[in-house]
Every structure is written in C-alpha cells, then in structure tokens.
Write an enzyme that holds these catalytic residues in place. Structure first.
Site, short mmCIF file in Angstrom:
data_model
loop_
_atom_site.label_atom_id
_atom_site.label_comp_id
_atom_site.label_asym_id
_atom_site.label_seq_id
_atom_site.Cartn_x
_atom_site.Cartn_y
_atom_site.Cartn_z
N ARG A 119 0.87 -1.18 0.00
CA ARG A 119 0.00 0.00 0.00
C ARG A 119 0.91 1.23 0.00
O ARG A 119 1.69 1.43 0.93
CB ARG A 119 -0.90 0.00 1.24
CG ARG A 119 -1.81 1.23 1.36
CD ARG A 119 -2.61 1.16 2.65
NE ARG A 119 -3.41 2.35 2.88
CZ ARG A 119 -4.66 2.50 2.50
NH1 ARG A 119 -5.28 1.51 1.86
NH2 ARG A 119 -5.33 3.61 2.75
N HIS A 138 -7.10 0.91 -6.65
CA HIS A 138 -7.42 0.34 -5.33
C HIS A 138 -8.32 -0.89 -5.55
O HIS A 138 -9.49 -0.89 -5.18
CB HIS A 138 -8.12 1.38 -4.47
CG HIS A 138 -8.12 1.09 -3.01
ND1 HIS A 138 -7.60 -0.07 -2.47
CD2 HIS A 138 -8.59 1.82 -1.96
CE1 HIS A 138 -7.75 -0.03 -1.15
NE2 HIS A 138 -8.34 1.10 -0.81
N GLN A 190 -10.46 -2.67 -2.66
CA GLN A 190 -11.63 -1.90 -2.24
C GLN A 190 -12.78 -2.10 -3.20
O GLN A 190 -13.94 -2.27 -2.80
CB GLN A 190 -11.28 -0.41 -2.17
CG GLN A 190 -12.46 0.49 -1.83
CD GLN A 190 -13.00 0.28 -0.44
OE1 GLN A 190 -12.25 0.34 0.53
NE2 GLN A 190 -14.30 0.02 -0.32
N ASP A 197 -15.70 10.04 -2.49
CA ASP A 197 -14.45 9.84 -1.77
C ASP A 197 -13.95 11.22 -1.34
O ASP A 197 -14.48 12.25 -1.77
CB ASP A 197 -13.44 9.13 -2.68
CG ASP A 197 -12.22 8.60 -1.94
OD1 ASP A 197 -12.20 8.66 -0.70
OD2 ASP A 197 -11.28 8.13 -2.61
N CYS A 217 -15.50 4.77 0.41
CA CYS A 217 -14.46 3.81 0.79
C CYS A 217 -13.89 4.08 2.17
O CYS A 217 -13.26 3.19 2.75
CB CYS A 217 -13.35 3.77 -0.26
SG CYS A 217 -12.56 5.38 -0.51
N ARG A 274 -14.43 -5.56 3.03
CA ARG A 274 -13.00 -5.56 2.70
C ARG A 274 -12.36 -6.86 3.17
O ARG A 274 -11.55 -7.47 2.46
CB ARG A 274 -12.28 -4.38 3.39
CG ARG A 274 -12.64 -3.00 2.89
CD ARG A 274 -12.28 -2.79 1.44
NE ARG A 274 -10.89 -3.10 1.13
CZ ARG A 274 -9.84 -2.34 1.44
NH1 ARG A 274 -10.00 -1.19 2.08
NH2 ARG A 274 -8.61 -2.71 1.09
#
Length: 313
Positions: free
Chosen positions: A108, A135, A138, A231, A272, A300
């Site tokens: 990450r 991502h 996600q 987001d 998210c 997740r």
C-alpha cells in the site's frame, strides 16, 4: 472453463476477466457466510504474508491481517521505517529477498510502478492494497456490497461524484466496465481519468455491455442512480491541494437533496472511508438509512480473504 488464479497477483482489475472477478465474489460470499455461522478454518497454516505500508491504513491493514491470521497464517507488518524499500536497497532487491522468505506480499503506497516491480521480481503473489492509480481490493468489496443490496451487478447505475481522477474513480470504472454496469463519473472536467484508462475501459465495456459516461452536472448524473459513491476531495499526499479542492468540489457534495434527486428511495450511498463528514458528504447522508459504508468496510475482509484463498491455495 474452471477459473484458476493460484500464484496470480492482483495489481488492478484491469488484468482480471469478468469470470475471475465473479469467482472472487463467490468465494467472498462463501467466507462471509462461514464467518456469520462461526465456522473457522485454518487454510493458511505455515504461510507468511508480508504487509508493506508506505501510507497509513485502517481497513486495508485490518482486513489483510485478520483475514490471514484467523486462517492460521502469519502476517508481518512492514512500514517503510522498518525496511530498506527504495532507500538503501532497490525495490527489485527487496522483492527478491521477500520472495524467498514469504508466500505473498501486500503493498500500500504511492506509485503503481512499485507494486508492479514487487510482482515482477518477487516470484510470489503480490496484492495492491492501494496506489495513487488503483485500489482493486476496495472495489471488490464495493461490488460485493452492491450485489448484496440489489442481487446483481449487470445494469446497476453507479454514480461517482467528486474527484473523478482519483484511484477510486479509476478502479470503480474498471470494475463497472468489466461487470456490465452503468457507470457515471460526475466531476469537473479538470478532474477526469486519464485518456488511456478511459480508452481501455471503453473496450471492456463493449465486451460486457457496460455504459461509461462523464458529466459535470450532479443533478443530471444521479437521475435513476442505484448507487451514489464519493471519496475524499484531497487524497493522501495531496493535502496541499485541500483548500483548492474544497472550492472546486463544493457543488459536488453528496447531501440529502442530491440523494432525493435520484428519484429512487432505494438508492444507496457508498464511500471507501475515511470520510471528511461535512465536505464530500454530509453527516446526515453517511449516517443515514441509505448509507452502506459499514457493510462496505466489513466486506474488505471477506473479499481480501477470497483473494488470498484464490491465489495461495
């Protein structure tokens, strides 16, 4: 034809067929049902997973660590303060060393190139836990959440409102294009995905029957939407742009008025996380009855466990 993903990396959903995405979602559904029933397995006994984090994390770290550890595996958390990644040692050399000691690697961080180098040189599955470009873990959780709500993905209208060129807008476009959804990015024209990515997703959409659209008009974008997604306005590493983004994106805030403009009381809201309540979304929406952000966060873990099962066993 049976799907076999053993030994594969997940760097973005660009590299996965709709059948492979469906396979992962089916495993996620199974492991979530097992979790609800209190059924525990030990699928990863004797296996190790390196977790490399350049960026801070709540859901990604928790999901990978708990998914792997409760199955008997040993996750090893490695921040960039702990290892030599890209400092005294090249990314290639770090990848070679890790590949000889662990069974898989999660990364990450900032550059998509980093996770791709890790995958190229390590010789073990590598999972993109977030980069500035994509991502994918996600988005798998998002797809699971949408399917749980509506019983399908094909034809679902998903509208992303806000910063239309961030990793979530990009990744949702890929996932929607692969799975035959109706995807709309509603953003200022200056905040749109890169042309090469749009072109690739248009090819995926042609194969799946998906629709991809762009607009700068929130009222028009959300008409008939099944899902409204947003987001943060300034992603990690863009804190210096926060004030500029607030001014530019204020008309794109998801609030109760915008939710009503879908014309569908069954529309759900997704994010998210983490969210800046009062900026990209109001407190009333994210804490309201249409919000599915906590289901999304839980998923997740289930989708990440599905990735681990599919690629390691």
């Amino acid at each position: 034809m049976a799907v076999n993903m053993k030994g594969r990396s997940i760097l973005s959903l660009m590299d996965n067929t709709p059948e492979e995405i469906r396979y992962l979602l089916d495993i996620a559904k199974q492991v979530k049902a097992e979790s609800r029933a209190g059924i525990r397995h030990q699928r990863f006994v004797g296996k190790t997973l390196a977790l490399i984090f350049e960026k801070r994390s709540t859901r990604t770290r928790l999901a990978f660590e708990t998914a792997f550890a409760e199955e008997g595996g040993h996750p090893i958390f490695l921040s960039i303060q702990d290892i030599q990644l890209g400092a005294k040692e090249s990314i290639e050399d770090t990848a070679r060393v890790l590949g000889r000691m662990v069974d898989a690697i999660e990364f990450r961080g900032f550059k998509q190139e980093t996770v791709e180098i890790l995958a190229k040189y390590s010789g073990v599955p590598v999972y993109n836990g977030l980069t500035d470009l994509f991502h994918p873990t996600q988005v798998l959780a998002d797809l699971q959440t949408i399917e749980e709500e509506f019983g399908r993905l094909k034809g679902i209208k998903l509208v992303f409102v806000g910063d239309g060129r961030n990793n979530m807008a990009n990744s949702l476009m890929v996932g929607a294009a692969k799975m035959g959804m109706h995807y709309v990015i509603c953003s200022p024209e200056s905040l749109r995905p890169e042309k090469w990515l749009v072109d690739e997703c248009m090819k995926f959409a042609k194969e799946s029957g998906a629709t991809i659209e762009f607009t700068d008009n929130p009222d028009e974008a959300v008409k008939g939407a099944d899902v409204i997604y947003t987001d943060v306005w300034a992603s990690m590493g863009e804190e210096d742009k926060a004030a500029e983004r607030r001014k530019l994106l204020q008309p794109y805030q998801v609030n109760e008025e915008l939710m009503r403009k879908t014309g569908k009381p069954e529309t759900i809201f997704m994010h998210c996380l983490p969210a800046v309540k009062g900026e990209e979304v109001t407190f009333e929406v994210i804490e309201g009855k249409q919000s599915r952000v906590w289901d999304e966060a839980e998923n997740r873990k289930h989708t990440i466990k599905a990735i681990l099962i599919a690629t390691l066993l």
